[in-house]
Design an enzyme around this catalytic site. Structure first.
Site, PDB file in Angstrom:
ATOM      1  N   GLN A 111       0.369   6.012  11.525  1.00 17.41           N
ATOM      2  CA  GLN A 111       0.853   6.498   9.521  1.00 17.41           C
ATOM      3  C   GLN A 111       1.710   6.933   9.745  1.00 17.41           C
ATOM      4  O   GLN A 111       2.069   7.923  10.767  1.00 17.41           O
ATOM      5  CB  GLN A 111      -0.606   7.677   9.759  1.00 17.41           C
ATOM      6  CG  GLN A 111      -2.074   7.440   9.341  1.00 17.41           C
ATOM      7  CD  GLN A 111      -2.165   5.762   9.904  1.00 17.41           C
ATOM      8  OE1 GLN A 111      -2.919   5.987  10.378  1.00 17.41           O
ATOM      9  NE2 GLN A 111      -2.628   5.031   9.214  1.00 17.41           N
ATOM     10  N   GLY A 112       2.345   6.382   8.419  1.00 22.51           N
ATOM     11  CA  GLY A 112       3.607   6.695   8.625  1.00 22.51           C
ATOM     12  C   GLY A 112       4.796   5.841   8.564  1.00 22.51           C
ATOM     13  O   GLY A 112       5.890   5.705   8.144  1.00 22.51           O
ATOM     14  N   SER A 154       4.090   2.519   8.450  1.00 22.70           N
ATOM     15  CA  SER A 154       3.574   1.363   7.058  1.00 22.70           C
ATOM     16  C   SER A 154       4.911   0.701   6.056  1.00 22.70           C
ATOM     17  O   SER A 154       5.474   1.590   6.092  1.00 22.70           O
ATOM     18  CB  SER A 154       2.845   2.222   6.671  1.00 22.70           C
ATOM     19  OG  SER A 154       1.372   2.288   6.953  1.00 22.70           O
ATOM     20  N   ASP A 173      -0.582  -7.476   1.859  1.00 22.67           N
ATOM     21  CA  ASP A 173       0.314  -5.948   1.067  1.00 22.67           C
ATOM     22  C   ASP A 173       1.872  -6.271   1.829  1.00 22.67           C
ATOM     23  O   ASP A 173       2.182  -5.819   2.766  1.00 22.67           O
ATOM     24  CB  ASP A 173      -0.665  -5.401   2.649  1.00 22.67           C
ATOM     25  CG  ASP A 173      -0.246  -3.679   2.303  1.00 22.67           C
ATOM     26  OD1 ASP A 173       0.614  -3.285   2.050  1.00 22.67           O
ATOM     27  OD2 ASP A 173      -0.502  -3.220   3.728  1.00 22.67           O
ATOM     28  N   HIS A 183       1.086  -1.494   0.496  1.00 23.94           N
ATOM     29  CA  HIS A 183      -0.128   0.163  -0.041  1.00 23.94           C
ATOM     30  C   HIS A 183       1.008   1.203   0.293  1.00 23.94           C
ATOM     31  O   HIS A 183       0.618   2.461  -0.136  1.00 23.94           O
ATOM     32  CB  HIS A 183      -1.241   0.147   1.509  1.00 23.94           C
ATOM     33  CG  HIS A 183      -0.379   0.174   2.368  1.00 23.94           C
ATOM     34  ND1 HIS A 183       0.087  -0.443   3.289  1.00 23.94           N
ATOM     35  CD2 HIS A 183      -0.233   1.225   3.627  1.00 23.94           C
ATOM     36  CE1 HIS A 183       0.012   0.251   4.536  1.00 23.94           C
ATOM     37  NE2 HIS A 183       0.094   1.549   4.656  1.00 23.94           N
TER      38      HIS A 183
HETATM   39  N1  ARG Z   1      -1.044   2.146   7.285  1.00 18.71           N
HETATM   40  C1  ARG Z   1      -0.526   2.712   8.235  1.00 18.71           C
HETATM   41  C2  ARG Z   1       0.540   3.438   6.720  1.00 18.71           C
HETATM   42  O1  ARG Z   1      -0.058   3.577   5.895  1.00 18.71           O
HETATM   43  C3  ARG Z   1       0.280   2.443   9.023  1.00 18.71           C
HETATM   44  C4  ARG Z   1      -1.156   2.004  10.349  1.00 18.71           C
HETATM   45  C5  ARG Z   1      -0.404   1.189  11.405  1.00 18.71           C
HETATM   46  N2  ARG Z   1      -1.415   1.539  12.022  1.00 18.71           N
HETATM   47  C6  ARG Z   1      -1.911   0.465  13.566  1.00 18.71           C
HETATM   48  N3  ARG Z   1      -3.280   1.396  14.221  1.00 18.71           N
HETATM   49  N4  ARG Z   1      -0.589  -0.184  13.557  1.00 18.71           N
HETATM   50  O2  ARG Z   1       1.641   4.425   8.335  1.00 18.71           O
END
Ligand code: ARG
Length: 380
Positions: A326-327, A329, A229, A179
């Site tokens: 966020q970040g 990932s 992913d 992603h």
């Molecule tokens: N989707 C998020 C990103 O793009 C990562 C999220 C992880 N979230 C969590 N609650 N563990 O950075």
């Protein structure tokens, strides 16, 4: 040679088209191929070495007059940034910031790894202290600079901070999340850089910066379900391992669920310290979480309003007030598996319902599950 008059317009059209083509070719900095294999989408981006600039030293901090190229910094710039490397190609000269000597063998970099002759998974002797009351990744602490030598920060033109994490799995390959890269065009990828040996993302104290010459992500990645992913980036040129830059260990291929359940795991990244934060931290953050049984995670995410299916290709980890966000990932979640202190990457940071919400673990793509896929694109 009999040439009928009616040919002439065709010739004219041909030459006109050829000129337009040449013009476009000369202003477009990206030459790329996008194709699919049976299990992946592959985007390859050629290196760009305009001959007039080829021997120039694009040393920091001089910006480059990109007379031949579409300037990504004016087009994609959505916010001012001070630290994005100007020109993500090998000609870019790193400022001499590193005092870390390059050594061929990472086994020589820590006394622990020396004893165990490990050449992957160098890191702190144990999971980050749980007691540190410092804000972090969410609820973590600042990492000791360069203590996680396999962490990679991904950047793209137009963003001032790291947009995703990754991990070093070979001198030319970075493991990350699908992603993180799935929506990118070849042009976006041509502006992408990978920072290695970095602690402070704001000042960008990376030891090495690399361009990305190939992005491969799982063909079955699904943005709605977050399944599959996983992605592998090829960086160019290859890196030489050092005390601050070395690979993580990978677990053997396995679809066994819960093989790491109950274990303490370290998470790390430059992601948000809080679900609602807009500005990420300057420095690399870390925290310790626990891998939970897959069934528990399934139950958590089955609740009304969320209803996200957790499958055997994922693993989940949580701890009170601690989580990726966020970040983060694409970054690694690592454990000390078996009897060694070497760090093995069991998961790739994928998603969560908010961050560090009670009753919701962070969800990670299982590296053991995807190990064969990863091997395919690690070795070819
Ligand atoms: N989707 C998020 C990103 O793009 C990562 C999220 C992880 N979230 C969590 N609650 N563990 O950075």
């Amino acid at each position: 040679m009999k040439m009928r008059m009616s040919r002439l317009p065709h010739l004219a059209i041909f030459f006109f088209a050829a000129s337009v083509h040449l013009l476009l070719f000369s202003i477009c900095p990206v030459s790329s191929r996008i194709y699919r294999t049976n299990d992946a989408v592959v985007i390859e981006v050629d290196d760009v070495r305009p001959s007039t600039f080829a021997n120039r030293n694009f040393a920091n901090p001089a910006p480059i007059p990109m007379m031949y190229a579409v300037n990504p910094y004016t087009i994609l710039l959505s916010q001012p940034y001070s630290n994005f490397p100007f020109w993500p190609y090998p000609l870019y000269q790193q400022p001499a910031s590193s005092s870390v000597p390059d050594v061929e063998d990472v086994a020589a970099t820590s006394s622990e790894s020396k004893q165990q002759k490990i050449n992957c998974g160098v890191g702190p002797p144990s999971p980050p202290q749980r007691s540190l009351p410092v804000a972090a990744i969410v609820g973590g602490s600042e990492a000791i600079p360069n203590s996680w030598p396999f962490i990679a920060g991904l950047r793209i033109a137009g963003r001032s901070s790291v947009f995703c994490g990754g991990s070093i799995i070979s001198p030319t390959r970075i493991l990350t999340a699908a992603h993180c890269v799935e929506k990118m065009s070849a042009f976006n990828i041509s502006t992408m850089t990978v920072n290695l040996g970095m602690h402070n993302q704001t000042g960008n104290d990376a030891d090495h910066t690399r361009r990305v010459s190939r992005v491969v992500y799982h063909i079955a990645y699904n943005a709605n379900t977050n399944q599959n992913d996983v992605a592998v980036l090829t960086i160019d040129p290859p890196i030489v391992y050092s005390a601050a830059v070395s690979p993580v260990c990978l677990p053997r291929a396995s679809s066994a669920v819960d093989q790491f359940a109950g274990k303490d795991a370290a998470i790390m990244g430059w992601g948000r310290e809080n679900e609602n934060d807009t500005i990420p931290p300057d420095v690399l953050k870390q925290a310790t979480v626990q891998i939970i049984p897959n069934a528990d995670c399934k139950t958590q995410y089955a609740v009304g309003g969320v209803e996200m299916e957790i499958t055997n290709q994922q693993l989940c980890a949580s701890a009170d007030g601690r989580d990726t966000c966020q970040g983060d990932s694409g970054g690694p979640i690592v454990v000390q598996a078996g009897s060694t202190t070497a760090w093995t990457q069991v998961g790739i940071t994928s998603f969560g319902n908010g961050c560090a919400k009670p009753n919701f673990a962070g969800v990670y793509a299982s590296v053991a599950f995807f190990r064969n896929w990863i091997n395919t694109y690690m070795n070819s």
